[in-house]
Design an enzyme around this catalytic site. Structure first.
Site, PDB file in Angstrom:
ATOM      1  N   SER A   8       0.853  -1.192   0.000  1.00 41.11           N
ATOM      2  CA  SER A   8       0.000   0.000   0.000  1.00 41.11           C
ATOM      3  C   SER A   8       0.884   1.236   0.000  1.00 41.11           C
ATOM      4  CB  SER A   8      -0.883   0.015   1.248  1.00 41.11           C
ATOM      5  OG  SER A   8      -1.406   1.325   1.424  1.00 41.11           O
ATOM      6  N   HIS A  33      -1.363  -1.346  -4.146  1.00 38.80           N
ATOM      7  CA  HIS A  33      -2.631  -1.022  -3.486  1.00 38.80           C
ATOM      8  C   HIS A  33      -2.698   0.493  -3.267  1.00 38.80           C
ATOM      9  CE1 HIS A  33      -6.074  -2.084  -0.866  1.00 38.80           C
ATOM     10  NE2 HIS A  33      -5.656  -1.107  -0.068  1.00 38.80           N
ATOM     11  N   ASP A  35      -4.960   3.554  -1.737  1.00 37.49           N
ATOM     12  CA  ASP A  35      -6.032   3.863  -0.795  1.00 37.49           C
ATOM     13  C   ASP A  35      -6.613   5.240  -1.084  1.00 37.49           C
ATOM     14  OD1 ASP A  35      -6.121   1.556   1.002  1.00 37.49           O
ATOM     15  OD2 ASP A  35      -4.039   2.095   1.434  1.00 37.49           O
ATOM     16  N   MET A  37      -9.292   7.965  -0.019  1.00 38.38           N
ATOM     17  CA  MET A  37     -10.091   8.361   1.157  1.00 38.38           C
ATOM     18  C   MET A  37     -10.659   9.761   0.943  1.00 38.38           C
ATOM     19  SD  MET A  37      -7.624   7.046   4.225  1.00 38.38           S
ATOM     20  CE  MET A  37      -6.718   5.492   4.122  1.00 38.38           C
ATOM     21  N   HIS A  66      -8.585   0.871  -3.769  1.00 39.09           N
ATOM     22  CA  HIS A  66      -9.488   0.633  -2.634  1.00 39.09           C
ATOM     23  C   HIS A  66     -10.201   1.947  -2.328  1.00 39.09           C
ATOM     24  CE1 HIS A  66      -9.591  -0.361   2.000  1.00 39.09           C
ATOM     25  NE2 HIS A  66     -10.802  -0.244   1.486  1.00 39.09           N
ATOM     26  N   MET A  68     -12.377   4.174  -0.257  1.00 43.36           N
ATOM     27  CA  MET A  68     -12.967   4.413   1.062  1.00 43.36           C
ATOM     28  C   MET A  68     -13.668   5.758   0.990  1.00 43.36           C
ATOM     29  SD  MET A  68      -9.761   2.993   3.248  1.00 43.36           S
ATOM     30  CE  MET A  68      -8.731   3.175   1.795  1.00 43.36           C
ATOM     31  N   MET A 137     -11.324  -6.016   5.874  1.00 40.43           N
ATOM     32  CA  MET A 137     -10.523  -5.037   6.623  1.00 40.43           C
ATOM     33  C   MET A 137     -10.186  -5.612   7.991  1.00 40.43           C
ATOM     34  SD  MET A 137     -10.020  -2.475   4.669  1.00 40.43           S
ATOM     35  CE  MET A 137      -9.011  -1.637   5.887  1.00 40.43           C
ATOM     36  N   GLY A 142      -8.802   4.094   7.368  1.00 37.62           N
ATOM     37  CA  GLY A 142      -8.557   5.532   7.471  1.00 37.62           C
ATOM     38  C   GLY A 142      -7.094   5.881   7.605  1.00 37.62           C
ATOM     39  N   PHE A 143      -6.326   4.971   8.172  1.00 44.38           N
ATOM     40  CA  PHE A 143      -4.926   5.288   8.430  1.00 44.38           C
ATOM     41  C   PHE A 143      -4.059   4.047   8.255  1.00 44.38           C
ATOM     42  CE2 PHE A 143      -7.643   8.008  10.949  1.00 44.38           C
ATOM     43  CZ  PHE A 143      -7.204   9.272  10.564  1.00 44.38           C
ATOM     44  N   ASP A 175      -6.516  -6.521   4.506  1.00 42.70           N
ATOM     45  CA  ASP A 175      -5.940  -5.178   4.507  1.00 42.70           C
ATOM     46  C   ASP A 175      -6.000  -4.591   5.917  1.00 42.70           C
ATOM     47  OD1 ASP A 175      -5.130  -2.601   3.950  1.00 42.70           O
ATOM     48  OD2 ASP A 175      -6.849  -2.093   2.680  1.00 42.70           O
ATOM     49  N   GLY A 176      -4.812  -4.293   6.465  1.00 40.20           N
ATOM     50  CA  GLY A 176      -4.751  -3.600   7.741  1.00 40.20           C
ATOM     51  C   GLY A 176      -3.904  -4.330   8.763  1.00 40.20           C
ATOM     52  N   GLY A 177      -2.750  -3.758   9.058  1.00 43.22           N
ATOM     53  CA  GLY A 177      -1.899  -4.323  10.096  1.00 43.22           C
ATOM     54  C   GLY A 177      -1.271  -5.661   9.732  1.00 43.22           C
ATOM     55  N   GLY A 197       1.166  -1.834   4.230  1.00 41.06           N
ATOM     56  CA  GLY A 197       1.723  -0.496   4.089  1.00 41.06           C
ATOM     57  C   GLY A 197       2.932  -0.324   4.969  1.00 41.06           C
TER      58      GLY A 197
HETATM   59  C1  DX5 Z   1      -6.275   1.484   5.817  1.00 36.49           C
HETATM   60  C2  DX5 Z   1      -5.915   1.213   4.377  1.00 36.49           C
HETATM   61  C3  DX5 Z   1      -4.812   0.254   4.253  1.00 36.49           C
HETATM   62  C4  DX5 Z   1      -3.512   0.718   4.834  1.00 36.49           C
HETATM   63  C5  DX5 Z   1      -2.773  -0.484   5.274  1.00 36.49           C
HETATM   64  O1  DX5 Z   1      -7.361   2.336   5.862  1.00 36.49           O
HETATM   65  O2  DX5 Z   1      -7.021   0.706   3.657  1.00 36.49           O
HETATM   66  O3  DX5 Z   1      -4.628  -0.172   2.904  1.00 36.49           O
HETATM   67  O4  DX5 Z   1      -2.720   1.422   3.935  1.00 36.49           O
HETATM   68  O5  DX5 Z   1      -1.657  -0.040   5.931  1.00 36.49           O
HETATM   69  P1  DX5 Z   1      -0.980  -0.909   7.070  1.00 36.49           P
HETATM   70  O6  DX5 Z   1      -0.473  -2.164   6.405  1.00 36.49           O
HETATM   71  O7  DX5 Z   1       0.097  -0.023   7.549  1.00 36.49           O
HETATM   72  O8  DX5 Z   1      -2.022  -1.219   8.094  1.00 36.49           O
HETATM   73 ZN    ZN Z   2      -6.550  -0.310   1.660  1.00 33.67          ZN
END
Ligand code: DX5
Ligand code: ZN
Length: 229
Positions: A8, A33, A35, A37, A66, A68, A137, A142-143, A175-177, A197
């Site tokens: 990401s 990827h 993002d 937003m 993606h 959002m 997710m 968001g972050f 996606d996420g963490g 990311g």
């Molecule tokens: C979160 C995004 C993710 C984010 C993942 O809202 O959709 O794609 O970039 O980042 P990490 O891998 O750092 O959680």
């Molecule tokens: Zn994403």
């Protein structure tokens, strides 16, 4: 199943996105990827079709966009024109999901539906046959750089089972963490596309981190049957 690593760019240096793409491509990334937003559906603002179009000019691998954003159907054409190969929309944002998924596919783009952590798997029941991929997710969107929500593996497995039950071989994306500590578990649960990311661009060597994440995930592939519940 074919494992795909999707760095990401949210955690990359936005002053040097082209270089960031090149580095993870060298590390064997399968997708980029992106993002998007809008400050409404999620509290943050990021990029739009102009940046996707710029990335498409330099990327050799497909762009996974993606969305959002509220009313994502308004922007499907703009992101398709910009060069997205995959577009996903949150089920929480769409009233007529079949129509939106169809409109993405009509542009020759792979269509995905996304579930927030609090959205039940059942929200995909009536659309499961029509999806090219489903995105789970594992943080509240968001972050970048948030922690993987413990226990999300079971939800990944339930989405995999739902797709299997309707005879759809579409990939599950997570996606996420996602990082090397949980990659094997999410892959074992049935995730084929791993977004990361911070675990890639938050390191001093994103090329090596891309390789490391794939190696970690491969330990989970075929490791066993997805967990119950
Ligand atoms: C979160 C995004 C993710 C984010 C993942 O809202 O959709 O794609 O970039 O980042 P990490 O891998 O750092 O959680
Ligand atoms: Zn994403």
């Amino acid at each position: 199943m074919t494992l795909r690593i999707a760095p990401s760019i949210l955690s990359a240096d936005f002053a040097a996105l082209g270089a960031a793409v090149g580095v993870v491509e060298a590390g064997g990334a399968d997708l980029i990827h992106v993002d998007v937003m809008d400050g409404h559906f999620v509290p943050n603002l990021t990029v739009g079709p102009l940046v996707v179009e710029a990335l498409a000019r330099v990327a050799r691998i497909p762009l996974d966009v993606h969305l959002m954003i509220t009313d994502p159907e308004r922007y499907v054409d703009a992101f398709a024109d910009a060069g997205a190969a995959m577009i996903s929309v949150h089920v929480e944002t769409v009233t007529h999901l079949h129509r939106t998924i169809d409109s993405i596919k009509a542009r020759g783009v792979e269509a995905g539906a996304v579930l927030n952590p609090s959205t039940p798997v059942s929200a995909l029941e009536e659309i499961a046959r029509d999806l090219d991929f489903a995105l789970v997710m594992t943080v509240n969107p968001g972050f970048g750089g948030q922690h993987f929500i413990p226990g999300s593996e079971a939800k990944i497995a339930r989405v995999r089972r739902l797709l299997d039950d309707v005879g759809n071989t579409a990939a599950v994306e997570v996606d996420g963490g996602v990082d090397c500590s949980n990659a094997a578990r999410v892959a074992e649960a049935g995730a084929e596309i791993l977004v990361a990311g911070a675990a890639i661009f938050g390191t001093s060597d994103p090329e090596a981190a891309t390789r490391a994440l794939r190696a970690a995930a491969e330990e989970g592939v075929g490791a066993g049957v997805a967990p119950e519940k």
